[in-house]
Design an enzyme around this catalytic site. Structure first.
Site, short mmCIF file in Angstrom:
data_model
loop_
_atom_site.label_atom_id
_atom_site.label_comp_id
_atom_site.label_asym_id
_atom_site.label_seq_id
_atom_site.Cartn_x
_atom_site.Cartn_y
_atom_site.Cartn_z
N ARG A 290 -11.74 7.06 9.51
CA ARG A 290 -11.31 5.59 9.78
C ARG A 290 -12.42 4.79 9.25
O ARG A 290 -11.99 3.73 8.43
CB ARG A 290 -10.90 5.44 11.10
CG ARG A 290 -10.36 3.94 11.34
CD ARG A 290 -9.20 3.50 10.41
NE ARG A 290 -8.88 2.32 10.72
CZ ARG A 290 -7.75 1.84 10.03
NH1 ARG A 290 -6.90 2.28 9.18
NH2 ARG A 290 -7.24 0.39 10.63
N HIS B 90 -8.34 -5.04 -0.54
CA HIS B 90 -6.96 -4.26 -0.18
C HIS B 90 -6.18 -4.90 1.04
O HIS B 90 -5.02 -5.10 0.76
CB HIS B 90 -7.01 -2.79 0.00
CG HIS B 90 -5.77 -2.02 0.08
ND1 HIS B 90 -4.95 -2.06 -1.08
CD2 HIS B 90 -5.09 -1.17 1.07
CE1 HIS B 90 -4.01 -1.32 -0.55
NE2 HIS B 90 -4.21 -0.66 0.58
N ASP B 91 -6.97 -5.36 2.16
CA ASP B 91 -6.48 -5.82 3.22
C ASP B 91 -5.50 -7.35 2.96
O ASP B 91 -4.83 -7.75 3.74
CB ASP B 91 -7.44 -6.05 4.24
CG ASP B 91 -7.27 -4.87 5.14
OD1 ASP B 91 -6.55 -3.98 5.01
OD2 ASP B 91 -8.32 -4.82 5.97
N SER C 123 0.89 -1.14 0.00
CA SER C 123 0.05 -0.02 -0.07
C SER C 123 0.95 1.11 0.05
O SER C 123 1.87 1.24 -0.87
CB SER C 123 -0.96 -0.09 1.27
OG SER C 123 -2.10 1.02 1.14
N ASP D 86 -8.89 -6.41 -4.63
CA ASP D 86 -8.36 -4.92 -4.22
C ASP D 86 -9.11 -4.04 -5.32
O ASP D 86 -8.81 -3.74 -6.36
CB ASP D 86 -7.13 -4.78 -4.24
CG ASP D 86 -6.48 -3.73 -3.60
OD1 ASP D 86 -7.35 -2.74 -3.56
OD2 ASP D 86 -5.22 -3.82 -3.27
#
Lengths: 201, 386
Positions: free
Chosen positions: B234, B360-361, B164, B327
């Site tokens: 967040r 993405h994680d 990332s 992602d």
């Protein structure tokens, strides 16, 4: 100490058709052994392309630059004339659109090396005459479980090349064991289990 | 000797107990000169190391963390139940094998987990920097991390390695100083944020700056904090880190309690999860760090310079790029742009799109083929070092 395994005979032949110092794109590079060989011995540079997970890991482990992409749809990744040679070894019969792939190859490099099994090999004809689909070292799969979705004889393959405006600079007929078959030109379609072509634009 | 079993984490394959170190790398005599102008001194850097540096100082891997990461990449802090954020990747026998490699991870400048950032004390005023903290650029991260490596006696990296924002930093580092490293590993990253990426960042920043507690950025002095804004930022960012499939698998449409209580509370499990993510983030992150670091990502565009690849192409540094199929924050297209640009410059580049449903994680998780790919790549890199 790295164990040096000899290059498979059909790949050794392809290696011999590549000039020293060439930049080579190998489509369907499997574990990258051709590229590894010509990088180590012939001062070549290059990139391999494959999608089979084990092949990809093998090529990465051997230090060959490897790009995982779909040969049918993603060759736009590579710029015009960005390589000296594009190799497509025993892969053309597995792509969806052979003519589109060949056109892309000719865009990427002035010289292409293509190999493909020959459906017109006499043993294949005998099997077919007896009522069975050909099975051989070069065509080892059951009809319902094969990556090969196109079959052609050398005549038809060569028609496609010329139809796309490609020139056959060299043709090497191969025996079933992958070694060059010494046959008269007009018998190649009968006597070779597969063939390697050098194509130019 | 008897041990309280339940409290002890399982240390199999772990680097074990670790602690974060601190070092002052820039002082008023030799301040950090920032790419966008301005100087900073002193600069304190929080970092961790795992494994042992070789006598020649050439077996190091620098791990670059993502937006809200920290120096604690692997192993356990005493008393903690959860390991560092990239424990799946770093440890004895893991892809970043600490029996063979010396792994370094540091908190980013501008961050808030031990390295100097907007919440640190400005020596000129005796108060927190706040908005007086200078604007940062990707290369400033690299400058600080190179200084740390010099301090640690590292002569050459086997790899600069990151996911990332960390991957973006690796790309910057590899383009600017390719001779620092044998390989660069760029995971789930981007060479240029899309309008959609910037849009998400923009909304996150608006949530923070419009919070009355933000106090024009001087909230430390005002004794307030933009907590609501930061937690909303967040929560929204977290949505972009997961794929739709991952959220469906994890939460579906399940109620948080045994039955629904229709109304406007956090009635669905996913709502409760996001709320928890937003709140727990407040304990560990500073709102201004969020603004400064996201802005670095927005402006990052190294390939805008046509000569950007000249140095790396000349140095022969090898690059591994990987992306994950689901992602959508940095889709495979972002990675493929990096690959295409490097490949066309003649850089030896290796690329895989790994199949994963976690969005993405995924880069933090164990994904089939992912750890194996990194392992194969780094094993080869070590072998070539001899």
């Amino acid at each position: 100490m790295t164990v040096v395994t000899p290059l498979r005979s059909d790949l050794a032949l392809i290696a011999s058709l590549i000039a020293q110092g060439s930049r080579v794109l190998d489509l369907g590079c499997a574990d990258g052994s051709l590229l590894r060989h010509i990088i180590d011995h012939d001062r070549c540079t290059g990139t391999g392309v494959d999608t089979d997970p084990d092949s990809v890991l093998g090529a990465i482990r051997s230090g060959v630059p490897l790009i995982e992409l779909d040969v049918d749809s993603d060759l736009g990744m590579f710029a015009d004339d960005s390589y000296d040679v594009v190799v497509l070894s025993r892969t053309l019969q597995t792509v969806r659109k052979p003519s589109a792939v060949l056109t892309e190859m000719a865009r990427i490099a002035p010289r292409c090396i293509v190999s493909m099994p020959n459906f017109g090999y006499w043993r294949n004809r005998v099997r077919l005459a007896r009522g069975w689909m050909p099975r051989s070292k070069d065509l080892p799969y059951e009809w319902h479980d094969t990556p090969n979705i196109h079959h052609a004889t050398l005549h038809e393959l060569e028609d496609l090349f010329t139809g796309l405006g490609l020139t056959i600079a060299q043709r090497v007929p191969l025996r079933a064991d992958g070694r060059p078959a010494k046959v008269a030109d007009h018998l190649a379609n009968l006597a070779s289990s597969s063939a390697v072509y050098v194509l130019t634009r | 000797m008897p041990r309280p079993r339940s409290a002890e984490p399982d240390l199999t394959g772990s680097v074990g107990f670790v602690s974060t170190q601190k070092v002052t790398l820039f002082d008023s005599d030799t301040p950090l000169r920032l790419a966008r102008g301005g100087v900073l001194a002193p600069v304190e850097v929080a970092y961790e190391t795992y494994g042992e540096l070789s006598r020649r100082g050439d077996n190091a891997v620098f791990v670059c963390h993502a937006l809200t990461g920290d120096a604690h990449a692997a192993g356990y802090h005493p008393g903690a139940r959860r390991p560092g954020w990239w424990d799946t990747m770093i440890g004895p026998g893991k892809p970043l094998d600490t029996t063979r490699m010396f792994v370094v991870c540091a908190n980013l400048i501008g961050g808030c987990q031990g390295t100097t950032g907007p919440a640190s004390t400005n020596p000129a005023t005796g108060a927190a920097y706040g908005m007086d903290f200078p604007l940062l650029d990707m290369v400033d991260f690299v400058t600080v991390h190179r200084a740390l490596l010099k301090h640690l006696g590292v002569t050459k990296l086997v790899a600069a390695f990151g996911g990332s924002l960390g991957g973006m930093q690796v790309l910057e580092w590899a383009l600017r100083y390719p001779e620092d490293m044998a390989t660069a590993v760029v995971i789930a990253a981007s060479s240029r944020l899309s309008a959609q990426n910037i849009a998400f960042s923009a909304v996150a920043r608006e949530a923070i700056t419009r919070d009355p507690g933000f106090a024009e950025g001087q909230y430390a002095a005002a004794g307030t904090a933009p907590q609501m804004g930061l937690s909303i930022a967040r929560m929204m960012a977290h949505i972009t880190y997961l794929s739709e499939e991952a959220m469906t698998t994890k939460f579906g449409r399940e109620p948080q309690e045994s039955t629904f209580t229709p109304g406007f509370g956090a009635d669905f499990a996913v709502e409760s999860y996001l709320r928890h993510q937003g709140e727990s983030f407040l304990e560990r992150f500073d709102a201004l760090s969020y603004l400064y670091l996201t802005r670095v990502m927005d402006y990052f565009d190294p390939f805008a310079d046509a000569a950007a690849t000249d140095a790396i192409a000349a140095a022969g540094t090898k690059v591994l790029v990987t992306s994950f199929s689901s992602d959508w924050r940095f889709s495979p297209m972002h990675s493929q742009r990096i690959v295409r640009t490097l490949e066309r410059a003649g850089v030896p580049v290796t690329y895989r799109t790994l199949q994963s449903d976690y969005g993405h994680d995924s880069f933090l998780l164990e994904v089939p083929g992912y750890q194996e790919t990194v392992r194969a790549y780094l094993d080869r890199a070590l072998e070539e070092l001899g």
